[in-house]
Write an enzyme that holds these catalytic residues in place. Sequence first.
Site, short mmCIF file in Angstrom:
data_model
loop_
_atom_site.label_atom_id
_atom_site.label_comp_id
_atom_site.label_asym_id
_atom_site.label_seq_id
_atom_site.Cartn_x
_atom_site.Cartn_y
_atom_site.Cartn_z
N SER A 57 0.74 -1.20 -0.16
CA SER A 57 -0.05 0.09 0.10
C SER A 57 0.98 1.17 -0.07
CB SER A 57 -0.93 0.11 1.18
OG SER A 57 -0.10 -0.15 2.50
N ASP A 95 5.54 -7.27 2.64
CA ASP A 95 4.58 -7.61 1.29
C ASP A 95 5.51 -7.95 0.32
OD1 ASP A 95 1.93 -7.83 1.19
OD2 ASP A 95 1.67 -5.64 1.32
N LYS A 124 4.09 -11.67 3.21
CA LYS A 124 2.89 -11.88 2.70
C LYS A 124 2.58 -11.74 1.34
CE LYS A 124 -0.51 -8.37 3.38
NZ LYS A 124 -0.62 -8.18 1.89
N GLU A 126 -0.17 -12.38 -2.12
CA GLU A 126 -1.61 -12.52 -2.35
C GLU A 126 -1.99 -13.63 -3.59
OE1 GLU A 126 -2.91 -8.55 -4.41
OE2 GLU A 126 -1.95 -7.49 -2.57
N GLU A 193 -9.42 -9.40 2.87
CA GLU A 193 -9.59 -8.21 2.82
C GLU A 193 -11.01 -7.78 1.99
OE1 GLU A 193 -6.53 -5.74 1.07
OE2 GLU A 193 -7.65 -4.09 0.61
O1 KIV Z 1 -0.70 -3.34 1.61
C1 KIV Z 1 -1.02 -3.38 2.39
O2 KIV Z 1 -1.14 -2.41 3.01
C2 KIV Z 1 -2.07 -4.43 2.76
C3 KIV Z 1 -3.09 -4.16 4.02
C4 KIV Z 1 -4.03 -3.23 3.22
C5 KIV Z 1 -3.61 -5.41 4.40
O3 KIV Z 1 -2.07 -5.47 2.23
#
Ligand code: KIV
Length: 275
Positions: A57, A95, A124, A126, A193
């Site tokens: 994000s 991420d 993390k 997706e 989400e």
């Molecule tokens: O990238 C991010 O901030 C996210 C959150 C919104 C869970 O994946």
Amino acid sequence: MYTQLQLRDSARPPVNVASLRKMKEQGEKISCITCYDASYAALVDAAGIDVVLVGDSLGMVIQGHDTTVPVTLENVIYHCKAVAKGLYRPFLMADMPFMTYTSREQALQNAVRLMQEGGAKMVKLEGGAGQAEIVEFLASHDIAVCAHLGLRPQSVHKTGGFRVQGREEAAAEQMRQDAKLLQDAGADIVLLECVPSALGKRITSELHVPVIGIGAGPDTDGQILVIYDVLDVTPGRKPRFVQNFQQGHDSPLAALEAYGKAVRDKSYPAPEHCF
Ligand code: KIV
């Protein structure tokens, strides 16, 4: 230094995968937030938040893009390094950006960089069933993984925008199966989400790993929000699940403390934040 041993019996032992699992078992809500720099990281730590995500994000709230697609691995490593410097107790997750986990080898190489250079303790990514092989490969190398389901911002150009996912029965059933598959492949956390609250509740009850929600209702094991939304820094219209915790508080630390407390006492999310 044997820091892990020295800190284990301290009053504020660092959060880890085992303590997060225990929180789920004991019905204690897990507070999570995104963060992108050392100063806010120190405030998030002081506020008692459990998990910090260096989210892609950052492409939207730091770099000003419309989506997370332009974010690179180097970008996440840069911000992760800074955040790691400000943190002591919270568990640090990073991420894996768009197209940095298209094969098992590429995913492993990039996850290692996020951990060794960025200081992340979990990565993390997706995706649903299609990512099970990658998750299994990372887990087989003892890398802690969070699997992100529901609205997947890296896929918005394919899926048609930032919309609630899993409203139809078939899509909800698919998401339940994907969540179970990813857990069985070795995911240590599942993040949901923008899904209907009933689906968030069902998936949470069906998994033994913690489920963290953002716009996934009040019954997930924990909640995550973007820090600039919590602090009302992000300009313009916000998603429905956002609450401005700066309102009524005279400092960012007080707002972050209020967010953590609201997650723990279950006053956030309220019905108006849910789908
Ligand atoms: O990238 C991010 O901030 C996210 C959150 C919104 C869970 O994946």
